[in-house]
Design an enzyme around this catalytic site. Structure first.
Site, PDB file in Angstrom:
ATOM      1  N   HIS A 124      -6.872   1.481   2.422  1.00 58.51           N
ATOM      2  CA  HIS A 124      -5.494   1.426   2.670  1.00 58.51           C
ATOM      3  C   HIS A 124      -4.921   0.022   3.677  1.00 58.51           C
ATOM      4  O   HIS A 124      -4.115  -0.569   3.412  1.00 58.51           O
ATOM      5  CB  HIS A 124      -5.343   2.930   3.295  1.00 58.51           C
ATOM      6  N   GLU A 125      -5.598   0.232   4.849  1.00 61.38           N
ATOM      7  CA  GLU A 125      -5.722  -0.700   5.753  1.00 61.38           C
ATOM      8  C   GLU A 125      -5.840  -2.219   4.949  1.00 61.38           C
ATOM      9  O   GLU A 125      -5.133  -3.274   5.296  1.00 61.38           O
ATOM     10  CB  GLU A 125      -6.698  -0.809   7.010  1.00 61.38           C
TER      11      GLU A 125
ATOM     12  N   HIS B 125      -2.619  -3.152   3.274  1.00 64.29           N
ATOM     13  CA  HIS B 125      -1.840  -3.768   4.270  1.00 64.29           C
ATOM     14  C   HIS B 125      -1.940  -5.355   4.594  1.00 64.29           C
ATOM     15  O   HIS B 125      -1.024  -5.974   4.766  1.00 64.29           O
ATOM     16  CB  HIS B 125      -1.851  -2.984   5.813  1.00 64.29           C
TER      17      HIS B 125
ATOM     18  N   HIS C 277      -0.832  -7.360   1.695  1.00 63.88           N
ATOM     19  CA  HIS C 277       0.684  -7.508   1.892  1.00 63.88           C
ATOM     20  C   HIS C 277       0.963  -8.504   2.949  1.00 63.88           C
ATOM     21  O   HIS C 277       2.033  -9.320   2.632  1.00 63.88           O
ATOM     22  CB  HIS C 277       1.016  -6.178   2.314  1.00 63.88           C
TER      23      HIS C 277
HETATM   24 ZN   LIG Z   1      -0.679   2.352   6.874  1.00 60.21          ZN
END
Ligand SMILES: [Zn+2]
Length: 671
Positions: A456-457, A460, A463
């Site tokens: 998940h991190e 990011h 992104h």
């Molecule tokens: Zn997050």
């Protein structure tokens, strides 16, 4: 647009002293003042997009990196004096920014430019529209006294919010338990606990202590004791801070002409209105309430059976424990066993390979200076070798370090100036987590949940790095708040794919990959108690919405207790101060719904990978271009529709949660 490679000098910030931090922030404040003065001095007839709109957007470009770096050091520096000074200066900065930005002359400048009626398109139009709306939301249409009220309130809120978060971070408490009271917990966990002089064990509220204990300790009284302490994080002072913050937020919303704070907040989100969120919640709650009740009934039955007492009632401190027990009986997935298959190094290698091949990237180790010896730096290149950006990994707990997982940018991508051929500023960011470090002959081992957090991190981070948005305020994770998690949540689906699990797992002793039957059970247990867990999300989101749609002063502790009873039909903890530890209320105010909201979009987007190949580089590149690179340089809903080739809906989400079949028709999630 070419990106400049960085050298060690570009990372000098990792060693900034308190003095330098003070100097950097003071410089940033001064520079912003100068910049605004220049913009204001321009004659109305001379106004252009570049000297007004872009000048405001870029007024911090020269110092914004230093600001981000100070904020980052505040979370990760091993030196208390650095963290404290950073914290203090971030406070000073936030207050100063409120002062500088609350300038009616800036709105006048924008109006003068708006009067020119230039034809704007694309990212420039988005920027202009956002800015005009922001100035209106800042209250420049109001008379001066009301503007002053807003301004004063915002300052007070910022101060209270910092205090609120600090009180949670600094809150320390523990219980002392005897060895025999640790029954149910794995040996490795027990060995990792600190002991007092009498040889008793100390269990703190830090997550690596707290979570296994609250889920696995067989002693209900000791579980209750620790959970009760956890439910008081932040203390009574935070409840007072929260009450005051809610009052101030309501007052501000009303001054601006909104019915409540949530209505104000949602205006510039993907959801747009309170009604949209309410509808979204109603739809989901209708579907999950029954499955959630069944989940809780099942847990209650387990407790009765176990105690041989048909009058035993399920309590708040039992839920996590029996969910874990049920999982272990029904699916026998022991997080501590799966952990043995996920040595950190192996997980990182596989994760890098995966992101690299799907998004057309390469990762290369770098040896830049760092704030702590355990930190690793990497360079990210495109498949053709051109530079994308850099990221750091800081993965183990330390005293005073940020206690959760996060991605934090150090340098945000943007075109350096208004010139079309200006270089693109190379972004860098940090991934922060708190995994168990290696000890003795045991390497650092991740639970499957931690693997998911890492994905998940890291999502990011991607992104943030692959962005090509020309304006910084539209780059990377600078998207609508209720969309920002979706791109990362989509990547989390990868850690549930058999093929990927096989590649990523390697037992730290036997070198075996995860056995198929264990993967089967993991996938089945993922959807275990999913009804309850979604209801819990709806509960937290409803709590947040209730706080932020109230127009009269409320008692947050009582609101929590009432809503808890109403939604779970259970008694909450007696002396809880739960809202005092609800850190999301500070910066995700009226935004908690965003987790589920964005999960619906994440599931829908992953459905494309599921149909066309979960590791498909073709879909991956399309995802990179249409979702990640554009950031918020266009409306997020447009990006999602562009990628999906249709309107989004919540079919895939419910199917993934095991609450509907993949073919079943679901309603539209959003228009
Ligand atoms: Zn997050």
């Amino acid at each position: 647009m070419n990106r400049k490679a960085y050298t060690s000098e570009d990372f000098a910030w990792v060693n900034w002293t308190p003095e330098i931090i003070k100097q950097k922030i003071n410089e940033a404040i001064e520079a912003k003042k100068v910049c605004y003065a220049v913009i204001k001095a321009i004659a109305p007839s001379e106004r252009t997009f570049t000297n007004t709109v872009f000048a405001i957007e870029s007024s911090e470009y020269e110092h914004i990196d230093a600001i981000a770096q100070v904020e980052f050091l505040m979370h990760v520096s091993p030196l208390a004096e650095v963290r404290d000074t950073a914290q203090e200066m971030v406070d000073v900065l936030q207050k100063a920014i409120v002062d500088i930005e609350y300038d009616p002359d800036m709105y006048r400048a924008m109006q003068e430019y708006a009067a020119k009626d230039d034809l704007l398109v694309g990212a420039d139009k988005e920027l202009f529209d956002d800015m005009m709306r922001t100035y209106k939301r800042m209250g420049f249409v109001l008379e001066p006294e009301k503007q002053q009220t807003l301004k004063d309130n915002l300052k007070e809120i910022a101060e209270l919010a910092t205090g609120f978060e600090k009180a949670i971070a600094d809150h320390q408490d523990h219980i002392v338990v005897r060895k025999e009271e640790l029954r149910g917990l794995p040996e490795a966990y027990i060995n990792g606990l600190k002991q007092d002089e009498e040889g008793n064990y100390i269990v703190t509220l830090a997550y690596p202590d707290y979570i296994p204990f609250s889920e696995r300790c067989d002693s209900a009284p000791r579980r209750k004791e620790l959970i009760d302490k956890f439910n008081r994080r932040g203390g009574p002072a935070n409840i007072e801070r929260l009450k005051r913050i809610l009052e101030l937020r309501t007052e501000n919303a009303m001054v601006l002409g909104y019915p409540n704070h949530a209505a104000f907040k949602l205006e510039d989100r993907m959801a747009k209105t309170v009604e949209m969120v309410t509808e979204f919640y109603k739809d989901l709650q209708k579907i999950v309430t029954n499955p959630a009740k069944l989940d809780l009934q099942l847990l209650a039955e387990m407790k009765k059976k176990e105690l041989g007492d048909s009058s035993a009632r399920l309590a708040y401190y039992d839920i996590g424990y029996y969910i874990q027990r049920d999982k272990m009986q029904g699916y026998a997935v022991d997080d501590e066993v799966t952990r043995e298959y996920f040595p950190l190094e192996r997980v990182l290698d596989t994760m890098f390979d995966l992101y690299a091949s799907v998004l057309g990237l390469q990762f290369v180790r770098e040896n830049f200076p760092a704030w702590h010896e355990s930190v690793l730096w990497y360079r990210v290149d495109n498949a053709n070798g051109s530079l994308v950006g850099y990221f750091s990994l800081d993965l183990f707990p330390r005293e005073g370090k940020y206690g959760h997982a996060m991605m934090h940018p150090h340098v945000q991508g943007r075109r350096a100036s208004r010139e079309l051929d200006a270089p693109y500023v190379t972004p860098t960011c940090g991934v922060v987590a708190n995994f168990n470090p290696s000890s003795g002959t045991t390497p650092s081992l991740l639970s499957h949940n931690e693997v998911q957090t890492l994905f998940h991190e890291f999502g990011h981070a991607m992104h943030s790095l692959v962005t090509t948005a020309v304006h910084m305020s539209q780059a990377g994770t600078n998207t609508a708040r209720d969309f920002v998690e979706a791109p990362s949540q989509m990547f989390e689906y990868w850690v549930w794919e058999r093929e990927i699990l096989k590649k990523m797992s390697k037992h730290y002793v036997t070198s075996e990959p995860l056995p198929d039957e264990l993967i089967d059970r993991m996938i089945r247990s993922k959807n275990h108690a999913q009804g309850y867990s979604i209801l819990r999300q709806l509960f937290l989101g409803s709590l947040d919405m209730t706080f932020h749609t109230a127009t009269e002063p409320i008692d947050p502790v009582a609101v929590y207790a009432d809503l808890y009873k109403q939604m779970f039909e259970l008694e909450p903890a007696q002396d809880q101060l739960w809202p005092a530890g609800f850190g999301h209320l500070m910066h995700y105010d009226a935004g908690y719904y965003g987790y589920l909201w964005s999960e619906v979009y994440a599931a829908d987007m992953f459905a494309r990978f599921r149909t066309e190949g979960v590791m498909s580089p073709t879909i991956g590149m399309e995802y990179r271009k249409k979702i990640l690179e554009v950031g918020s340089s266009r409306d997020e809903m447009e990006s999602v529709k562009d990628f999906l080739g249709r309107m989004p809906n919540h079919k895939a989400f419910l199917a993934d949660m095991g609450l509907a079949s993949h073919d079943e028709k679901g309603g539209e999630a959003s228009e």
